[in-house]
Write a protein that holds these residues in place. Structure first.
Motif, PDB file in Angstrom:
ATOM      1  N   LEU B  41      51.502  38.842  44.916  1.00  0.00           N
ATOM      2  CA  LEU B  41      50.067  38.649  44.680  1.00  0.00           C
ATOM      3  C   LEU B  41      49.735  38.798  43.202  1.00  0.00           C
ATOM      4  N   VAL B  59      43.635  40.903  42.111  1.00  0.00           N
ATOM      5  CA  VAL B  59      44.436  41.470  43.198  1.00  0.00           C
ATOM      6  C   VAL B  59      43.612  42.514  43.961  1.00  0.00           C
ATOM      7  N   THR B  62      41.088  40.886  46.086  1.00  0.00           N
ATOM      8  CA  THR B  62      41.763  40.236  47.215  1.00  0.00           C
ATOM      9  C   THR B  62      42.096  41.249  48.303  1.00  0.00           C
ATOM     10  N   LEU B  84      47.071  34.789  50.083  1.00  0.00           N
ATOM     11  CA  LEU B  84      46.933  33.863  48.948  1.00  0.00           C
ATOM     12  C   LEU B  84      45.706  32.970  49.143  1.00  0.00           C
TER      13      LEU B  84
END
Lengths: 83, 208
Positions: B41, B59, B62, B84
């Protein structure tokens, strides 16, 4: 480009137009078969296809060496605890 | 975005002995799936954002968003592709706004560069010439990353997801929310631009 032919296969140009989809394994079975048949009789295309595949592999291998920094790993561990 | 993250209802969470226990289990499950993916990632975020600080922020965002929608993740499917997709969505929605305020870069049109053909030409079509040997050893990490990072965002994302993370056309189409035909054309143009830049770097002696 040379013009080898196989009775049922693509020309060099037709095969080459499908280069990336072939390497990405994204062609349908019929088209993949036609590309394969062309590659079976055309050494020039085999060598070029192989080069493109090696280039993509090189890009992937040399560009995927990063490691998530320790401070980020710690932050994420804390973040998950707090979620 | 929410719809694209899967449609499974969160009902399965009720089978693990009370709400608090469920949440703890879910957190552990998420963490177990996430930990081996952190390098991936971070690498993808770095290619997309091109900056270490922005990559770390992306990141983290996310992870937060992935956890929030984790109940929609279909168990047994590809968690890497799913995360992703979350990342790509965040990148496109948030980070590109900032990029757009700067200069918007488009891919220049021009003839396709095939390193294979260029190398042959330069070698004078010698019979024993091996373009792979000549070219591939010259392409180091810094050179390759520079070529990818020079791509405009919409091409950079597709090339990163395909060529570094090995997502399928379908997975990329879902992540970027574009038709498969657009994935193919962006990937083709992105790859051609990367080859053109790699060849230029090699000629300038910058490759290493």
């Amino acid at each position: 480009m040379s013009t080898h032919t196989h009775p049922d296969s693509f020309t060099c140009q037709q095969a080459f137009q499908r280069l990336y989809e072939y390497l990405d394994r994204a062609l349908g079975p019929e088209e993949e078969k036609l590309v394969r048949q062309h590659l079976a009789v055309c050494e020039d295309c085999v060598r070029h296809f192989h080069f493109e595949e090696q280039l993509l592999t090189t890009i992937r291998e040399r560009c995927r060496t990063g490691r998530a920094p320790e401070p980020l790993r710690r932050k994420i561990a804390q973040l998950i605890e707090g979620l | 975005m929410q719809e694209s993250l899967g449609s499974s209802v969160p009902g399965h969470r009720l089978d693990c002995g009370g709400k608090v226990a469920c949440e703890v289990d879910q957190k552990r499950e998420f963490e177990a799936l996430l930990t081996p993916l952190l390098d991936t990632l971070y690498g993808a975020a770095l290619r997309m954002t091109r900056h270490h600080d922005d990559a770390a922020d992306l990141v983290q965002d996310t992870v937060v968003k992935g956890y929030r929608f984790f109940h929609r993740f279909e168990r047994g499917t590809n968690f890497k592709a799913w995360m992703l997709r979350v990342m790509t969505n965040l990148f496109i929605n948030q980070y590109r706004k900032a990029e757009k305020q700067g200069e918007h870069v488009e891919l220049e049109e021009g003839e396709d560069v095939w390193i294979w053909a260029k190398a042959w030409e330069q070698a004078g079509n010698k019979i024993n010439f091996d373009p792979a040997e000549y070219v591939l050893s010259k392409l180091g990490e810094a050179t390759i990353c520079a070529a990818i990072e020079a791509l405009p965002a919409e091409f950079r994302v597709v090339v990163t997801l395909a060529d570094i993370e090995e997502l399928s056309y379908e997975e990329i189409a879902e992540a970027v929310q574009i038709p498969i035909g657009t994935v193919k054309s962006r990937l083709y143009r992105g790859r051609k631009q990367v080859q053109k830049l790699l060849w230029e770097y090699m000629q300038e002696g910058r490759a290493a």
